[in-house]
Scaffold this motif. Structure first.
Motif, PDB file in Angstrom:
ATOM      1  N   ASN A 126       0.866  -1.183   0.000  1.00  0.00           N
ATOM      2  CA  ASN A 126       0.000   0.000   0.000  1.00  0.00           C
ATOM      3  C   ASN A 126       0.897   1.226   0.000  1.00  0.00           C
ATOM      4  O   ASN A 126       1.856   1.291   0.765  1.00  0.00           O
ATOM      5  N   ASP A 172       1.475   3.097   3.419  1.00  0.00           N
ATOM      6  CA  ASP A 172       1.933   2.351   4.603  1.00  0.00           C
ATOM      7  C   ASP A 172       3.455   2.420   4.682  1.00  0.00           C
ATOM      8  O   ASP A 172       4.178   2.103   3.725  1.00  0.00           O
ATOM      9  N   SER A 208      -5.909  -2.445   4.284  1.00  0.00           N
ATOM     10  CA  SER A 208      -5.524  -1.671   5.459  1.00  0.00           C
ATOM     11  C   SER A 208      -4.810  -2.499   6.517  1.00  0.00           C
ATOM     12  O   SER A 208      -3.949  -1.981   7.243  1.00  0.00           O
ATOM     13  N   GLU A 222       7.682  -3.290  13.171  1.00  0.00           N
ATOM     14  CA  GLU A 222       7.512  -2.141  12.298  1.00  0.00           C
ATOM     15  C   GLU A 222       8.852  -1.623  11.769  1.00  0.00           C
ATOM     16  O   GLU A 222       8.928  -1.085  10.680  1.00  0.00           O
TER      17      GLU A 222
END
Length: 275
Positions: free
Chosen positions: A179, A182, A220, A247
């Motif tokens: 995405n 992101d 998402s 992350e």
């Protein structure tokens, strides 16, 4: 001339008296009492002993004789049976020894052949030559693989399918569904660009989630996602890979992860002969 009494008393130590007359005849016996010993027959003692010693064969029909005959018969029968059993045992032993010898000879020959082959295989020169030959074959196969070196962008579903089905069966394909907005997906694209340069024979691709026709929920929460294929078959499906990497990850983290799941080959395990 001596009388009968003198003859008996004087010669009884050397002779025995035998009468040829019938002992049941009383008159003859009485008549002979007054006569001389001219009608008596004297036999030396040594001859009498020879005559009285029985040397012939006779059958004793009494109970004891029957028992002895039966015992002798059983003895002979037992001896015959034992002799037959011994012959059987000797024959069995002979055959067993022959069979065992043949079997042992064959076993020894096979063992010797196996030992020779094993010694040949364990020879260092032979092992080195075999490894060298095998590595050359693998290198020849690897040299025929296509090289890429970049992260390929897939624009639609047709390119996505063609990237999988139109590739050689021994080529590994890694597709990143991402995405634009992101941050983890941006970080993954950067890591895959570096891996594409290092693993030139692996086909690294990226495919935007909006072109894939995925749901809003997947767009998402499911990205970044990595899909791995080989020979038209999926070999890995890792949705929301940040659950495993976090992350904040780099190229080394992605490489280690793909090696652990079997998508990439560990270069540290490359044999020295290739290096």
């Amino acid at each position: 001339m001596s009388t009968l009494e003198d003859s008996i008393l004087g010669e009884k130590k050397q002779y025995y008296c035998s009468s040829s007359e019938n002992e049941s005849d009383d008159e003859g016996e009485q008549g002979n009492r007054g006569r001389t010993g001219s009608n008596l027959k004297f036999i030396p003692e040594d001859k009498i002993q020879q005559q009285t010693h029985w040397s012939g064969n006779g059958a004793n029909t009494g109970p004891k004789g029957v028992i002895r005959d039966w015992q002798r018969y059983k003895q002979l029968e037992t001896e015959k049976r034992d002799c037959q059993e011994q012959e059987k045992l000797d024959l069995i032993k002979k055959l067993s020894i022959t069979t065992s010898s043949d079997s042992e000879a064959k076993g020894a020959a096979k063992q010797e052949m196996f030992d020779n082959e094993l010694a040949e295989l364990m020879d260092e020169d032979f092992l080195f030559q075999y490894q060298k030959k095998r590595m050359a074959e693998l290198l020849a196969i690897a040299s025929k693989l296509p090289t890429f070196g970049t992260l390929i962008e897939l624009r639609d579903g047709d390119e996505f399918l063609n990237a999988i089905d139109g590739e050689q069966n021994n080529v590994t394909i890694v597709i990143h569904i991402y995405n634009h907005n992101d941050s983890a997906c941006k970080n993954m694209n950067k890591a895959l660009c570096e891996l594409a340069v290092e693993y030139k024979n692996v086909k690294f691709c990226k495919f935007i989630s909006t072109a894939a026709g995925l749901s809003m929920s997947f767009k998402s929460t499911g990205v970044p996602a990595l899909l791995a294929y080989k020979a038209g078959q999926m070999i890995g499906n890792f949705v929301r890979i940040t659950d495993d990497l976090g992350e904040e990850f780099n190229c080394s983290d992605v490489e280690t992860f793909l090696i652990e799941v079997g998508v990439l080959l560990d270069k540290s395990c490359v044999p020295v002969i290739i290096k």
